[in-house]
Design a protein around this motif. Sequence first.
Motif, PDB file in Angstrom:
ATOM      1  N   THR A 236      33.719  34.663  52.013  1.00  0.00           N
ATOM      2  CA  THR A 236      33.744  35.104  50.750  1.00  0.00           C
ATOM      3  C   THR A 236      35.039  34.491  50.027  1.00  0.00           C
ATOM      4  O   THR A 236      34.926  34.382  48.657  1.00  0.00           O
ATOM      5  CB  THR A 236      33.725  36.563  50.493  1.00  0.00           C
ATOM      6  OG1 THR A 236      34.819  37.233  51.241  1.00  0.00           O
ATOM      7  CG2 THR A 236      32.492  37.358  50.724  1.00  0.00           C
ATOM      8  N   TYR A 256      33.489  38.796  54.939  1.00  0.00           N
ATOM      9  CA  TYR A 256      32.848  40.315  54.408  1.00  0.00           C
ATOM     10  C   TYR A 256      31.652  40.347  55.364  1.00  0.00           C
ATOM     11  O   TYR A 256      30.829  39.787  55.889  1.00  0.00           O
ATOM     12  CB  TYR A 256      32.204  40.245  53.034  1.00  0.00           C
ATOM     13  CG  TYR A 256      31.652  41.311  52.667  1.00  0.00           C
ATOM     14  CD1 TYR A 256      32.460  42.378  51.991  1.00  0.00           C
ATOM     15  CD2 TYR A 256      30.295  41.604  52.576  1.00  0.00           C
ATOM     16  CE1 TYR A 256      31.926  43.442  51.417  1.00  0.00           C
ATOM     17  CE2 TYR A 256      29.825  42.791  51.900  1.00  0.00           C
ATOM     18  CZ  TYR A 256      30.535  43.836  51.474  1.00  0.00           C
ATOM     19  OH  TYR A 256      30.013  44.831  50.959  1.00  0.00           O
ATOM     20  N   THR A 290      33.164  45.906  53.973  1.00  0.00           N
ATOM     21  CA  THR A 290      34.690  45.719  53.878  1.00  0.00           C
ATOM     22  C   THR A 290      34.873  44.195  54.334  1.00  0.00           C
ATOM     23  O   THR A 290      34.138  43.504  54.925  1.00  0.00           O
ATOM     24  CB  THR A 290      35.676  46.364  55.157  1.00  0.00           C
ATOM     25  OG1 THR A 290      35.146  46.119  56.352  1.00  0.00           O
ATOM     26  CG2 THR A 290      35.350  47.914  54.742  1.00  0.00           C
ATOM     27  N   HIS A 291      36.298  43.578  53.744  1.00  0.00           N
ATOM     28  CA  HIS A 291      36.719  42.217  53.990  1.00  0.00           C
ATOM     29  C   HIS A 291      37.747  42.322  55.064  1.00  0.00           C
ATOM     30  O   HIS A 291      38.447  43.212  55.373  1.00  0.00           O
ATOM     31  CB  HIS A 291      37.348  41.754  52.733  1.00  0.00           C
ATOM     32  CG  HIS A 291      36.494  41.684  51.717  1.00  0.00           C
ATOM     33  ND1 HIS A 291      36.222  42.901  50.583  1.00  0.00           N
ATOM     34  CD2 HIS A 291      35.570  40.798  51.030  1.00  0.00           C
ATOM     35  CE1 HIS A 291      35.505  42.921  49.840  1.00  0.00           C
ATOM     36  NE2 HIS A 291      35.139  41.439  49.842  1.00  0.00           N
ATOM     37  N   GLN A 351      36.768  31.797  45.469  1.00  0.00           N
ATOM     38  CA  GLN A 351      36.119  33.323  45.621  1.00  0.00           C
ATOM     39  C   GLN A 351      34.862  33.230  45.329  1.00  0.00           C
ATOM     40  O   GLN A 351      34.262  32.601  44.505  1.00  0.00           O
ATOM     41  CB  GLN A 351      36.973  34.284  44.979  1.00  0.00           C
ATOM     42  CG  GLN A 351      37.019  34.191  43.574  1.00  0.00           C
ATOM     43  CD  GLN A 351      37.360  35.642  42.907  1.00  0.00           C
ATOM     44  OE1 GLN A 351      37.768  36.655  43.406  1.00  0.00           O
ATOM     45  NE2 GLN A 351      36.887  35.611  41.569  1.00  0.00           N
ATOM     46  N   PRO A 354      30.774  38.303  43.560  1.00  0.00           N
ATOM     47  CA  PRO A 354      30.169  39.650  44.348  1.00  0.00           C
ATOM     48  C   PRO A 354      28.760  39.683  44.397  1.00  0.00           C
ATOM     49  O   PRO A 354      28.239  40.161  45.193  1.00  0.00           O
ATOM     50  CB  PRO A 354      30.886  40.711  44.007  1.00  0.00           C
ATOM     51  CG  PRO A 354      32.212  40.272  43.211  1.00  0.00           C
ATOM     52  CD  PRO A 354      31.956  38.697  42.701  1.00  0.00           C
ATOM     53  N   ARG A 357      26.942  37.838  47.437  1.00  0.00           N
ATOM     54  CA  ARG A 357      27.585  38.163  48.451  1.00  0.00           C
ATOM     55  C   ARG A 357      26.657  38.313  49.885  1.00  0.00           C
ATOM     56  O   ARG A 357      26.050  39.457  50.370  1.00  0.00           O
ATOM     57  CB  ARG A 357      28.387  39.440  48.518  1.00  0.00           C
ATOM     58  CG  ARG A 357      29.367  39.598  49.514  1.00  0.00           C
ATOM     59  CD  ARG A 357      30.592  40.485  49.262  1.00  0.00           C
ATOM     60  NE  ARG A 357      30.078  41.655  48.676  1.00  0.00           N
ATOM     61  CZ  ARG A 357      30.720  42.695  47.819  1.00  0.00           C
ATOM     62  NH1 ARG A 357      31.887  42.328  47.844  1.00  0.00           N
ATOM     63  NH2 ARG A 357      30.060  43.657  47.351  1.00  0.00           N
ATOM     64  N   THR A 384      42.459  37.138  46.133  1.00  0.00           N
ATOM     65  CA  THR A 384      42.251  38.608  46.274  1.00  0.00           C
ATOM     66  C   THR A 384      41.735  39.020  47.861  1.00  0.00           C
ATOM     67  O   THR A 384      40.590  39.344  48.235  1.00  0.00           O
ATOM     68  CB  THR A 384      40.892  39.213  45.579  1.00  0.00           C
ATOM     69  OG1 THR A 384      39.918  38.320  46.014  1.00  0.00           O
ATOM     70  CG2 THR A 384      41.420  39.167  44.132  1.00  0.00           C
ATOM     71  N   ALA A 387      40.249  42.110  49.653  1.00  0.00           N
ATOM     72  CA  ALA A 387      39.931  43.031  48.485  1.00  0.00           C
ATOM     73  C   ALA A 387      38.790  42.327  47.770  1.00  0.00           C
ATOM     74  O   ALA A 387      38.293  41.419  48.092  1.00  0.00           O
ATOM     75  CB  ALA A 387      41.332  43.282  47.492  1.00  0.00           C
ATOM     76  N   GLU A 388      38.114  43.201  46.826  1.00  0.00           N
ATOM     77  CA  GLU A 388      37.174  42.848  46.326  1.00  0.00           C
ATOM     78  C   GLU A 388      37.257  41.643  45.497  1.00  0.00           C
ATOM     79  O   GLU A 388      38.345  41.359  44.729  1.00  0.00           O
ATOM     80  CB  GLU A 388      36.473  43.999  45.110  1.00  0.00           C
ATOM     81  CG  GLU A 388      35.393  43.672  44.565  1.00  0.00           C
ATOM     82  CD  GLU A 388      33.991  43.752  45.364  1.00  0.00           C
ATOM     83  OE1 GLU A 388      32.669  43.489  44.866  1.00  0.00           O
ATOM     84  OE2 GLU A 388      34.129  44.078  46.546  1.00  0.00           O
ATOM     85  N   ASN A 389      36.236  40.664  45.236  1.00  0.00           N
ATOM     86  CA  ASN A 389      36.498  39.547  44.523  1.00  0.00           C
ATOM     87  C   ASN A 389      36.239  39.908  43.023  1.00  0.00           C
ATOM     88  O   ASN A 389      35.506  40.781  42.687  1.00  0.00           O
ATOM     89  CB  ASN A 389      35.576  38.522  44.991  1.00  0.00           C
ATOM     90  CG  ASN A 389      35.855  37.762  46.522  1.00  0.00           C
ATOM     91  OD1 ASN A 389      37.081  38.101  46.832  1.00  0.00           O
ATOM     92  ND2 ASN A 389      35.093  37.009  46.854  1.00  0.00           N
ATOM     93  N   ARG A 390      36.331  38.998  42.036  1.00  0.00           N
ATOM     94  CA  ARG A 390      36.305  39.107  40.628  1.00  0.00           C
ATOM     95  C   ARG A 390      35.000  38.283  40.272  1.00  0.00           C
ATOM     96  O   ARG A 390      34.784  37.100  40.978  1.00  0.00           O
ATOM     97  CB  ARG A 390      37.222  38.511  39.973  1.00  0.00           C
ATOM     98  CG  ARG A 390      38.571  39.092  40.212  1.00  0.00           C
ATOM     99  CD  ARG A 390      38.457  40.690  40.395  1.00  0.00           C
ATOM    100  NE  ARG A 390      38.176  41.302  39.297  1.00  0.00           N
ATOM    101  CZ  ARG A 390      37.909  42.688  39.460  1.00  0.00           C
ATOM    102  NH1 ARG A 390      37.929  43.136  40.492  1.00  0.00           N
ATOM    103  NH2 ARG A 390      37.561  43.220  38.228  1.00  0.00           N
TER     104      ARG A 390
END
Length: 393
Positions: A236, A256, A290-291, A351, A354, A357, A384, A387-390
Amino acid sequence: MKVIPIRCLFLAGVLMCGACGPLFDDVEPTCEGWRPGDVVFTELLPDPEGTDTGQEWMELHNPGRSAVDLRGLLLYAARADGSQERAYFFEESVPVAPRGHVVLGDVRSEPLPSHVNHSYGDVLGSLGNSGGLVGLRCGSVVVDEVRYSGPLRSGVARIYDGRLVPDAVDNDEAGRWCDAPASSSDGGTRASPGAANPPCAEAATDGGVPAGSCLSSRTGAVRSLSRPRPGDLVITEIMADPKAVADAQGEWVEVYALRDVDLNGVTLANEESGRALLGDSRCLELKAGTHGVLARSADPRLNGELPSVLGTFAFGLSNGPEPHALRLSLDETLLDEVSWTSAATPGVSRQLDPSRRDATRNDAPEGFCPTPKDFRFGLGDQGTPGAENRPCT
């Protein structure tokens, strides 16, 4: 060659001597630009068949993409506790090709045997048959150092596991070395000097943990591995060109999980020959949703202050506009793959949106985009990790 007196001490990259003879600058040129891991030890023969004198050797591997030259470095050997060190100074050029090997031997007469590229003569004395250490340094920089222990078998080399990418951190672990298998031979000696090592046999246990199992850091109990299937893991995010720290410490890849899996036994590979086998006696657990971060270094002091690193790899990520690829596999079964041709932007990760994914929709290069400038981590690079991507816009 010159023998460097061991009663001289290194201080700030300069060999300071009292009554021990000329200063360091008088006996060797300055070596510059060397970093830990630029070359690594991958094979040792401390106990040849018959007499050791003149037959011992050690192998170095250059994991990089550019040739290096050992001229100006010190090769040293000592007891396992570091005492009784003796050192050999490379006065002449000893090149090591990219992804190549060089074999250094205790050879007392000419010509050199076919498996030895360069002789250090009798300068290091005899390597300990019950254990010891060997290392290579440039001033105060230890390029690589390996401790080995007995029992050693006469005529059998100790090799770094050929399934693993040679790395100056991983080769510190005794469990990643083994006796050269019987299928290798060199005049009756079980060894593979100057060539890629064969794989070590699968160990029945790893740190007391049965094969196919791992030690859970959450419960403290041993359990069976939860092995990922194709599509369970998705690549990811990729940082190929960090700006806050050097590439060799700061590159990273984010994955991920779509279900609870362990990364033990998973291989991360690039478009060339870079491969890293993720393994440990502990469970490399990644929970569904989770990543996890895989990085060149697990030390936040070196890697740009990444969050917790799940596993490490030793190969580099190319920054140019040529074709690139990253693959996750388990026992040669492909789990996920991404490819791209764009050049990396310094200090900015790529990245995955999302909305894409999964292991199919992340195949399209347009599914990735640069991390926005408002999203930074650690020392200030854009990304990131963990954590969550943009969303890409």
